[in-house]
Design an enzyme around this catalytic site. Structure first.
Site: not given
Length: 502
Positions: A223, A342
């Site tokens: 991220e 994810e």
């Protein structure tokens, strides 16, 4: 084999008698809803085919925040549970991967019971079995340690974590002995003065893994859209793509990893500048990766509710975000596969009392059904084991409801996606979620209402069921999840398992 599997989620009932579906005996293409729903199915062709490892799992890097907790991967129970989810990828990553630094200690040997000394071959699976007394002690300590991790998450203050060969050895042994394909997430927050990626630590790790002949795949960073909040560092998408290109060059220099998988950039779902990061990455890094990965959660775990877990609008948000990502990927790199690298129900570690209970199954099964229909090739569930309340296996290493749903999905559902739509009186039904696949040719089970529990630490229960007569109605109460196998479907699309897609 021409059987099909109908995955059905009934998320809300306006009638006391629930949902009724009745099928013709020869399953000729239409299921008639005696009271509520009509389902139109097309058995003539496969509309999409996903990777056999479509349902995959993650281990959060927080497990390595203290290296002793990696011992838990030697538990016979946790390995038995993992084996039941194969074939699958095992992603090791998350927020703390970008604070982990490989610190080799060639003579490092934490415990004589574990073979962690570098050698030409990996330790055997028997060498890495965790004694029951040590498992009990570590699970107790892990429960307490998660409070420290939660505090770090809330304050967004993360400490640098040093890990040794021991973490890599146990992680690889767990994946290898469980039959999972390992993906290791590298630290992308190691930066040079000009803000490019400092690859020296990753090179050291790759060299060690190659010396042990560890076959594994790689990611870089987690991220990147949140780097500024987590570490005060901003990395734009163009630079991120160049960083991935550098990693691919390093891998190409390796005899073992020149054809290994590289996946990324693991960006959060499209929102504000996150779209810019993905677009920039694709310009410079699309050719470096084998699949483009992004993350998706429906709601904030700290302020969500039971209603959110059953709201069709919340469930449908996955389709909007997926289409946005896939359009951008296909525009720059046509044919590039897209993964959910994810994903789970609620971000922020999950929603306590929701993400780890039966109700979370509606989000999970709908994500699997909808994701396959939309063209996502792999969906990685956060988390198999690790911190948070969205885990498949709890802190005592016992399976939670979503684990059993995942096992059933693995055993019943094949990679071929067929077309199905549900209609009620007003039109297309959003509260009845139907997904249709060819059945899994590798293992066949029947289902019933028995409670699923492990027989012992190394034995899963028998998953048995009862056959319904051909004219029997399929009757479900409200808030139900169900798999139906139709052995006499004679689905033309399922006869040739490697046929053309349309």
């Amino acid at each position: 084999m021409t059987r099909v599997v109908l995955l059905l989620l009934w998320v809300l009932c306006d009638r006391n008698d629930g949902l009724h579906i009745r099928g013709d005996r020869d399953f000729n293409g239409t299921l008639s809803g005696a009271l509520d729903v009509v389902a139109d199915v097309d058995l003539s062709a496969v509309i999409r085919r996903v990777d056999p490892r479509f349902l995959s799992v993650t281990i959060d890097a927080s497990l390595a925040s203290e290296e002793k907790f990696m011992y838990l991967l030697g538990s016979p129970k946790i390995r038995t549970l993992a084996k039941a989810l194969t074939p699958a990828f095992l992603r090791f990553g998350g927020t703390r991967q970008d604070f982990m630094v490989f610190t080799p200690q060639r003579s490092h040997q934490p415990d004589s019971r574990f073979t962690a000394v570098p050698s030409p071959s990996a330790p055997s699976c028997d060498d890495l079995r965790l004694p029951s007394w040590l498992e009990e002690r570590l699970t107790e300590e892990w429960t307490r340690h998660q409070l420290i991790l939660l505090k770090e998450d809330l304050q967004r203050k993360y400490r640098r974590v040093k890990f040794t060969e021991f973490t890599v050895d146990l992680l690889h042994a767990f994946a290898n002995c469980s039959g999972l394909d390992l993906i290791f997430g590298l630290n992308a927050l190691l930066r040079t003065a000009d803000n490019s990626w400092n690859s020296s630590n990753a090179r050291s790790l790759l060299q060690y893994c190659e010396s042990r002949r560890y076959r594994m795949n790689w990611e870089l960073g987690n991220e990147p859209n949140s780097y500024e909040k987590k570490a005060g560092v901003r990395v734009d998408g163009v630079q991120l793509g160049l960083d991935f290109t550098r990693l691919r060059e390093m891998m190409s220099e390796s005899k073992l990893y020149h054809d290994a998988g590289l996946y990324g950039p693991d960006v959060g779902q499209p929102r504000e500048h996150r779209v810019d990061i993905l677009e920039g990455f694709l310009k410079t890094g699309a050719e470096a990766v084998d699949a483009c990965t992004w993350h998706h959660y429906y709601v904030n775990g700290r302020d969500t509710s039971l209603d959110d877990f059953l709201d069709p609008e919340v469930l449908d948000s996955l389709a909007l975000k997926t289409k946005e990502v896939m359009e951008k990927v296909q525009l720059v790199s046509p044919g590039k596969t897209v993964w959910l690298g994810e994903t789970s129900s609620a971000y922020g570690g999950g929603a306590v009392g929701l993400s780890d209970t039966f109700v979370a199954g509606f989000m999970w099964l709908d994500k699997l059904g909808l994701g396959a229909t939309l063209g996502l090739d792999v969906v990685m569930r956060q988390v198999f084991v690790g911190s948070g309340s969205y885990h498949l296996v709890d802190d005592e290493l016992d399976p939670l409801p979503d684990y059993w749903l995942s096992v059933l999905y693995k055993r019943l559902v094949g990679p071929e996606v067929l077309k199905v739509e549900a209609f009620s009186a007003p039109g297309r039904s959003r509260r009845v979620r139907l997904y249709l696949h060819c059945s899994n040719t590798n293992r066949s089970v029947k289902l019933n209402g028995d409670v699923l529990k492990m027989v012992d630490d190394e034995t899963l229960p028998d998953l048995t069921g009862a056959r319904l007569p051909p004219a029997k109605r399929l009757r479900l109460p409200a808030f139900s999840l169900a798999f139906f196998v139709f052995p006499d479907a004679r689905a033309a699309a399922c006869r040739h398992r490697h046929g053309d897609l349309r």
